[in-house]
Design an enzyme around this catalytic site. Structure first.
Site, PDB file in Angstrom:
ATOM      1  N   SER A 124      42.256  41.759  26.961  1.00  8.67           N
ATOM      2  CA  SER A 124      42.430  42.887  26.355  1.00  8.67           C
ATOM      3  C   SER A 124      42.835  43.111  24.728  1.00  8.67           C
ATOM      4  O   SER A 124      43.083  42.260  24.082  1.00  8.67           O
ATOM      5  CB  SER A 124      44.032  44.019  26.626  1.00  8.67           C
ATOM      6  OG  SER A 124      44.279  43.405  28.417  1.00  8.67           O
ATOM      7  N   HIS A 173      38.938  48.116  28.499  1.00  7.98           N
ATOM      8  CA  HIS A 173      38.147  46.345  29.286  1.00  7.98           C
ATOM      9  C   HIS A 173      36.949  46.636  28.913  1.00  7.98           C
ATOM     10  O   HIS A 173      36.770  47.414  29.859  1.00  7.98           O
ATOM     11  CB  HIS A 173      38.615  45.697  30.192  1.00  7.98           C
ATOM     12  CG  HIS A 173      40.203  45.273  30.257  1.00  7.98           C
ATOM     13  ND1 HIS A 173      40.358  43.799  30.158  1.00  7.98           N
ATOM     14  CD2 HIS A 173      41.127  46.371  30.470  1.00  7.98           C
ATOM     15  CE1 HIS A 173      42.016  44.286  30.521  1.00  7.98           C
ATOM     16  NE2 HIS A 173      42.148  45.555  30.646  1.00  7.98           N
ATOM     17  N   HIS A 186      40.003  41.609  37.383  1.00  8.13           N
ATOM     18  CA  HIS A 186      41.252  41.255  38.239  1.00  8.13           C
ATOM     19  C   HIS A 186      41.597  41.862  39.197  1.00  8.13           C
ATOM     20  O   HIS A 186      41.067  42.668  40.249  1.00  8.13           O
ATOM     21  CB  HIS A 186      42.288  42.005  37.072  1.00  8.13           C
ATOM     22  CG  HIS A 186      42.350  42.121  35.447  1.00  8.13           C
ATOM     23  ND1 HIS A 186      41.760  42.894  34.214  1.00  8.13           N
ATOM     24  CD2 HIS A 186      43.229  41.296  34.741  1.00  8.13           C
ATOM     25  CE1 HIS A 186      41.561  42.540  33.754  1.00  8.13           C
ATOM     26  NE2 HIS A 186      43.019  41.668  33.835  1.00  8.13           N
ATOM     27  N   TYR A 221      44.103  43.079  40.279  1.00 11.26           N
ATOM     28  CA  TYR A 221      45.113  43.782  40.756  1.00 11.26           C
ATOM     29  C   TYR A 221      43.943  45.370  40.711  1.00 11.26           C
ATOM     30  O   TYR A 221      44.037  46.531  41.435  1.00 11.26           O
ATOM     31  CB  TYR A 221      45.971  44.166  39.522  1.00 11.26           C
ATOM     32  CG  TYR A 221      45.302  44.758  38.447  1.00 11.26           C
ATOM     33  CD1 TYR A 221      44.619  45.581  37.547  1.00 11.26           C
ATOM     34  CD2 TYR A 221      45.359  43.934  37.259  1.00 11.26           C
ATOM     35  CE1 TYR A 221      43.940  45.988  36.845  1.00 11.26           C
ATOM     36  CE2 TYR A 221      45.276  44.158  35.546  1.00 11.26           C
ATOM     37  CZ  TYR A 221      44.606  44.310  35.553  1.00 11.26           C
ATOM     38  OH  TYR A 221      44.029  45.110  33.896  1.00 11.26           O
ATOM     39  N   GLU A 222      42.377  44.847  40.427  1.00 12.94           N
ATOM     40  CA  GLU A 222      41.383  46.625  40.491  1.00 12.94           C
ATOM     41  C   GLU A 222      41.315  46.289  41.973  1.00 12.94           C
ATOM     42  O   GLU A 222      39.908  47.265  41.944  1.00 12.94           O
ATOM     43  CB  GLU A 222      39.837  45.835  39.456  1.00 12.94           C
ATOM     44  CG  GLU A 222      41.111  45.974  37.789  1.00 12.94           C
ATOM     45  CD  GLU A 222      39.991  45.850  37.057  1.00 12.94           C
ATOM     46  OE1 GLU A 222      38.718  46.102  36.955  1.00 12.94           O
ATOM     47  OE2 GLU A 222      39.538  44.535  37.081  1.00 12.94           O
ATOM     48  N   ALA A 239      46.382  38.931  27.234  1.00 13.74           N
ATOM     49  CA  ALA A 239      47.345  39.150  26.732  1.00 13.74           C
ATOM     50  C   ALA A 239      48.917  39.298  27.249  1.00 13.74           C
ATOM     51  O   ALA A 239      48.876  39.861  29.095  1.00 13.74           O
ATOM     52  CB  ALA A 239      47.403  41.029  26.552  1.00 13.74           C
ATOM     53  N   MET A 243      48.953  39.206  34.053  1.00 16.19           N
ATOM     54  CA  MET A 243      48.016  39.632  35.181  1.00 16.19           C
ATOM     55  C   MET A 243      46.539  38.542  35.094  1.00 16.19           C
ATOM     56  O   MET A 243      45.807  39.632  36.230  1.00 16.19           O
ATOM     57  CB  MET A 243      47.815  40.388  35.623  1.00 16.19           C
ATOM     58  CG  MET A 243      49.517  41.960  34.703  1.00 16.19           C
ATOM     59  SD  MET A 243      48.413  43.648  35.192  1.00 16.19           S
ATOM     60  CE  MET A 243      51.146  44.124  34.587  1.00 16.19           C
ATOM     61  N   SER A 244      46.229  37.743  34.395  1.00 18.16           N
ATOM     62  CA  SER A 244      44.930  37.152  34.386  1.00 18.16           C
ATOM     63  C   SER A 244      44.829  35.827  34.230  1.00 18.16           C
ATOM     64  O   SER A 244      46.276  34.961  34.522  1.00 18.16           O
ATOM     65  CB  SER A 244      44.286  37.863  33.477  1.00 18.16           C
ATOM     66  OG  SER A 244      44.449  37.599  32.153  1.00 18.16           O
ATOM     67  N   ASN A 302      53.833  43.054  23.945  1.00 19.97           N
ATOM     68  CA  ASN A 302      55.822  43.331  24.095  1.00 19.97           C
ATOM     69  C   ASN A 302      56.014  41.922  24.620  1.00 19.97           C
ATOM     70  O   ASN A 302      55.882  41.056  25.094  1.00 19.97           O
ATOM     71  CB  ASN A 302      55.557  44.353  25.201  1.00 19.97           C
ATOM     72  CG  ASN A 302      54.868  44.170  26.312  1.00 19.97           C
ATOM     73  OD1 ASN A 302      53.164  43.037  26.569  1.00 19.97           O
ATOM     74  ND2 ASN A 302      55.621  43.417  27.564  1.00 19.97           N
ATOM     75  N   HIS A 346      51.039  50.419  29.066  1.00 18.51           N
ATOM     76  CA  HIS A 346      50.057  50.306  28.549  1.00 18.51           C
ATOM     77  C   HIS A 346      49.404  50.572  27.263  1.00 18.51           C
ATOM     78  O   HIS A 346      48.513  49.735  26.736  1.00 18.51           O
ATOM     79  CB  HIS A 346      48.659  50.656  29.640  1.00 18.51           C
ATOM     80  CG  HIS A 346      47.623  49.848  29.192  1.00 18.51           C
ATOM     81  ND1 HIS A 346      47.184  48.032  29.399  1.00 18.51           N
ATOM     82  CD2 HIS A 346      45.860  50.310  28.915  1.00 18.51           C
ATOM     83  CE1 HIS A 346      45.840  48.299  28.936  1.00 18.51           C
ATOM     84  NE2 HIS A 346      45.639  49.224  29.160  1.00 18.51           N
TER      85      HIS A 346
HETATM   86  N1  HPA Z   1      53.401  42.095  31.931  1.00 17.07           N
HETATM   87  C1  HPA Z   1      52.153  41.707  32.094  1.00 17.07           C
HETATM   88  N2  HPA Z   1      50.800  41.532  31.800  1.00 17.07           N
HETATM   89  C2  HPA Z   1      51.058  42.208  30.638  1.00 17.07           C
HETATM   90  C3  HPA Z   1      52.361  42.252  29.682  1.00 17.07           C
HETATM   91  C4  HPA Z   1      53.964  42.199  30.277  1.00 17.07           C
HETATM   92  O1  HPA Z   1      54.990  42.697  29.922  1.00 17.07           O
HETATM   93  N3  HPA Z   1      52.014  42.718  28.863  1.00 17.07           N
HETATM   94  C5  HPA Z   1      50.401  42.859  29.104  1.00 17.07           C
HETATM   95  N4  HPA Z   1      49.821  42.239  29.645  1.00 17.07           N
END
Ligand code: HPA
Length: 275
Positions: A30, A61, A83, A85-86, A113, A211-212, A235, A247
């Site tokens: 990202s 993306h 991903h 999740y898609e 990220a 998530m990747s 974050n 996001h």
């Molecule tokens: N959790 C999962 N995936 C992420 C996060 C998070 O806090 N921040 C960026 N991608």
């Protein structure tokens, strides 16, 4: 996705770029999508022009492969990834990495990220991934094993190659970019983790949640390639952060950190391509 599909994609890349072999591949997470265009001699191949290639479905993306010259080495740059999740199968999620290795890449650099849960981590930190926790109960190698890709039971003792981690730490220090280290826990998403899930991951040893990356790392090690993972903490993870996750926050931090992340990659890629 069969071995033949992977071969077909790799030869399409060779045909389009004029390079029979590439040395290294990097997957941009990202916020880094624009990086590929800054590389010398970058040739763009939109994913839809590569046979069998899955097309990203998330805003923010990108969706192209670039071939560029990095320190005299031809490298592949995946600008955008798909991903789980898609709704993609893990076979599709790892298709790019398998194609890159088939196209000659002995080293795969995975960027992402993540949310930070390790002590001392802050939003904006760049973290070298030292190991991972697969908390999804999913694995890209499930199913019949194709021995042409790798062994049935691949070793995972050193997924994020120790020798290349040393190169990364030395290169970052020389470039004056702070690079922390941590363990990455893979969650399926797309909902962010709950505070309880973050505490679970932290107690299990995680510093980062995301998530990747993990499926690609497993598929790359299966094929015998070396892996380097770099995460941008966009974050603090849920429950550690005082504010709800969004996001938009992830993208803002990625934007703010772009210059530092690019400086690190500018130093790191030539060093890894010749390592
Ligand atoms: N959790 C999962 N995936 C992420 C996060 C998070 O806090 N921040 C960026 N991608």
């Amino acid at each position: 996705m069969s071995y033949e599909d992977i071969r077909a994609a790799a030869s399409a890349i060779a045909g389009r770029t004029g390079h029979d072999r590439h040395t290294l591949a990097i997957v941009l997470g990202s916020g880094l999508a624009g990086y590929a265009r800054s590389l010398p001699g970058a040739v763009e191949i939109p994913y839809e022009e590569i046979p069998g290639f899955p097309l990203p479905r998330v805003a923010g993306h990108g969706g192209s492969l670039f071939s560029a010259n990095v320190g005299g080495h031809p490298v592949l740059v995946f600008s955008g990834r798909v991903h789980t999740y898609e709704g993609w199968d893990l076979d599709d999620v790892v298709f790019g990495v398998r194609t890159a290795i088939t196209a000659g890449c002995g080293t795969i650099v995975l960027t992402n990220a993540s949310g930070g849960c390790g002590d001392g981590l802050e939003a904006g930190d760049l973290v070298l991934i030292t190991d991972h926790l697969n908390l999804t109960a999913r694995n890209p190698l499930t199913g019949l094993n194709d021995e042409r890709l790798g062994p049935r039971f691949p070793d995972m003792s050193d997924v994020y190659t120790t020798a290349l981690r040393s190169v990364a730490l030395e290169t970052a220090a020389a470039a004056g970019v702070e690079l922390k280290q941590g363990i990455y826990a893979w969650f399926l998403g797309p909902s962010y983790e709950t505070p309880a899930e973050v505490q679970m991951a932290k107690r299990l040893g995680a510093d980062l949640v995301g998530m990747s990356t993990v499926p690609e790392a497993i598929a790359a090690r299966h094929m015998g390639a070396s892996v380097v993972g770099i995460s941008l903490v966009t974050n603090l993870a849920a429950g550690i952060s005082p504010v709800p996750l969004s996001h938009a926050e992830v993208q803002e931090t990625a934007d703010a950190a772009r210059e530092r992340f690019t400086a690190l990659l500018d130093a790191l890629l030539p060093a890894l391509a010749s390592a």
